[in-house]
Design an enzyme around this catalytic site. Structure first.
Site, PDB file in Angstrom:
ATOM      1  N   LYS A  78       1.024  37.079   2.975  1.00 25.24           N
ATOM      2  CA  LYS A  78       2.406  36.588   2.881  1.00 25.24           C
ATOM      3  C   LYS A  78       2.582  35.791   1.580  1.00 25.24           C
ATOM      4  CE  LYS A  78       5.439  33.861   6.001  1.00 25.24           C
ATOM      5  NZ  LYS A  78       5.451  33.134   7.308  1.00 25.24           N
ATOM      6  N   SER A 153       9.078  34.867  10.460  1.00 24.02           N
ATOM      7  CA  SER A 153       9.248  35.023   9.036  1.00 24.02           C
ATOM      8  C   SER A 153       8.197  35.905   8.372  1.00 24.02           C
ATOM      9  CB  SER A 153       9.232  33.652   8.370  1.00 24.02           C
ATOM     10  OG  SER A 153       7.965  33.037   8.525  1.00 24.02           O
ATOM     11  N   SER A 177       6.347  32.818  13.825  1.00 25.73           N
ATOM     12  CA  SER A 177       6.424  33.726  12.677  1.00 25.73           C
ATOM     13  C   SER A 177       5.284  34.722  12.513  1.00 25.73           C
ATOM     14  CB  SER A 177       6.531  32.921  11.390  1.00 25.73           C
ATOM     15  OG  SER A 177       7.869  32.602  11.176  1.00 25.73           O
TER      16      SER A 177
HETATM   17  N1  GLN Z   1      12.017  31.515  13.363  1.00 27.64           N
HETATM   18  C1  GLN Z   1      11.532  30.180  13.369  1.00 27.64           C
HETATM   19  C2  GLN Z   1      12.212  29.399  12.277  1.00 27.64           C
HETATM   20  O1  GLN Z   1      13.075  29.928  11.706  1.00 27.64           O
HETATM   21  C3  GLN Z   1      10.051  30.169  13.177  1.00 27.64           C
HETATM   22  C4  GLN Z   1       9.668  30.483  11.806  1.00 27.64           C
HETATM   23  C5  GLN Z   1       8.209  30.314  11.537  1.00 27.64           C
HETATM   24  O2  GLN Z   1       7.396  30.322  12.467  1.00 27.64           O
HETATM   25  N2  GLN Z   1       7.891  30.091  10.278  1.00 27.64           N
HETATM   26  O3  GLN Z   1      11.918  28.298  11.984  1.00 27.64           O
END
Ligand code: GLN
Length: 484
Positions: A78, A153, A177
């Site tokens: 990532k 994400s 995520s």
């Molecule tokens: N969807 C969640 C957020 O927007 C989790 C994102 C993540 O785990 N980085 O914060």
């Protein structure tokens, strides 16, 4: 079999047996990336020259008889991980020119074992999102249905595995995520216990929740990756100094007598019928394998999303204060210093990041600190206690990963609350600081992958991997491939 469809252990055997070289495997992956990337868009940056150089040195290591399980394996990470000398954007325009001077500890551990980096994967901007739509570099598409989101994400990390653009990938998980995109793309994803893997060199979103973890084709690969990246790091004072088990060695121990908790708050009316069917079938499979089920309760589940969006945004507003156009990243043309700060940030950050900085700054402001931030911390403790209490009676928990399969691109982008609710089953795990894994558990009637979540005790990754492996051996969901 195509090289690009192999697992880590399959490719490792082929490399070790000299049936194939890492240079050949890497070249095959690069070709695959080139052919499907226009449709999927998993990558922000591909690094073909560097990859081939790394593959060549992996081949030399293998020739010398040094063949770790990760040696010569082409993988991708990532874009939140710092990579020395390679553009690292974190999905944001504000870092569109940022070349880090050092690399993330987790990636270094893989690189030192001879893993080959193919490139950096797309993600929601600063890991804020559940769909990849907040990336400044376009939306990655779900390889199972290109009109749908891959999840977020770490959407690029899951899509790259599902589209066979990398043998395995690394992602991060702050509120789901790794698990939610793994579920939507039909791969295995593990969020380790907070402190299990070093966060050094991972661009910070919400530091008390962020954790690094693998996305892979099967559970055995997940064990291999976790073994490689886990462990104490003096450069991350929140990483815990506890020995790293040999996860691969205990994988096959089975689930006979394993006590699995079903939290009643996670099996709600609004659950998509296809997800419910997959969960029922999974429970049946585990019963057949000799596991016992216990109904449990995590009574503060309802408060998790609200608590998370106060704590995560408060920490984000502080972490993101460093992007000021002075030391690195995008710098706007401006009249004077203050104007430069404002313009650089206004131009560099996208709408979702700005929304969260404002929310977090508000929750931390002196008049509201006690009412929002402090209260959220108290509720976080209640949520943590729910897990501690429930784990007195069970070894692991089984839940859905997400309430629905992957939704359409554009479906939730204008409704942040709906978007936030898609993480309802994953967020509590981060608040509690424990570990959880997503594994393929079925398909919707429309052919979309559905994931199952196993939640473990703190530092209970071994039990998760064992339970995941047993399920995988008894089912064939992980073998199906997206036809792309
Ligand atoms: N969807 C969640 C957020 O927007 C989790 C994102 C993540 O785990 N980085 O914060």
């Amino acid at each position: 079999m195509n090289i690009f469809n192999m697992t880590i252990h399959e490719l490792h055997n082929a490399l070790k047996g000299k049936q194939i070289s890492s240079v050949e495997a890497t070249a095959a992956m690069l070709e695959r990336i080139e052919s499907v990337e226009p449709q999927v868009g998993s990558f922000i940056t591909v690094t073909p020259e560097k990859a081939l150089v790394a593959a060549e040195s992996a081949d030399q290591r293998i020739a010398r008889g040094e063949c770790h399980l990760m040696t010569g394996i082409p993988m991708a990470i990532k874009d939140i991980f710092l990579t020395e000398g390679i553009l690292t954007t974190c999905g944001s325009r504000i870092l569109n020119n940022f070349i880090p001077p050092y690399s993330a500890a987790s990636w270094e551990k893989l690189r030192d074992r001879g893993a080959v980096l193919l490139g950096k994967l797309n993600q929601d901007e600063f890991a804020m999102g559940s769909s990849n739509e907040s990336s400044a570099y376009g939306t990655t598409r779900n390889p199972w249905d290109l009109s749908r989101i891959p999840g977020g994400s770490s959407g690029g990390s899951a899509a790259a595995v599902a589209a066979s653009q990398a043998i395995a990938t690394l992602g991060t998980d702050t509120g789901g995520s790794i698990r939610q995109p793994a579920s939507h793309c039909g791969c295995v994803g593990l969020k380790p216990t907070y402190g299990r893997v070093s966060r050094y060199g991972v661009i910070a979103y919400a530091s008390s929740l962020d954790q690094v973890g693998p996305l892979t084709r099967d559970v055995a690969d997940c064990a291999v990756m976790l073994e490689a990246i886990a462990g104490h790091d003096p450069k991350d004072s929140t990483s815990v100094d506890t020995p790293v088990p040999n996860y691969s060695a205990t994988l096959k121990n089975g689930v006979k007598g394993l006590k699995i908790g079903l939290p009643k708050e996670y099996f709600i009316d609004g659950l998509d019928p296809d997800v419910q069917v997959a969960m029922d079938a999974a429970i049946e499979t585990y019963r057949r394998l000799g596991a016992e089920f216990v109904e449990i309760s995590l009574p503060h589940t309802d408060y998790a999303v609200a608590t998370y969006y106060l704590i995560a945004t408060a920490e984000a507003s502080s972490n993101l204060a460093r992007y000021d156009g002075v030391r690195f990243g995008h710098r706007a043309e401006a009249d004077g210093l203050l104007d430069m700060y404002t313009k650089s940030r206004s131009e560099g950050f996208g709408a979702e990041v700005k929304r969260r900085i404002m929310l977090g700054t508000y929750a931390l402001s002196s008049g509201y600190y006690d009412a929002y931030y402090v209260k959220a911390q108290k509720v976080r403790t209640l949520i943590m206690n729910d897990f501690i209490r429930a784990f007195a009676d069970v070894d692991v928990m089984l839940t859905p990963v997400a309430p629905t399969p992957a939704f359409k691109i554009g479906e939730k982008i204008n409704d942040p609350l709906q978007m936030y609710l898609s993480d309802i089953f994953t967020i509590p795990v981060n608040l509690a600081g424990t570990c959880a894994m997503s594994l393929p558990a079925g398909f919707s009637t429309t052919g979309l992958p559905i994931g199952l979540q196993l939640i473990g005790k703190p530092f209970g990754e071994e039990a998760l991997l064992q339970a995941g492996y047993a399920f995988e051996q008894a089912t064939e969901w992980h073998i199906r491939k997206a036809t792309i």
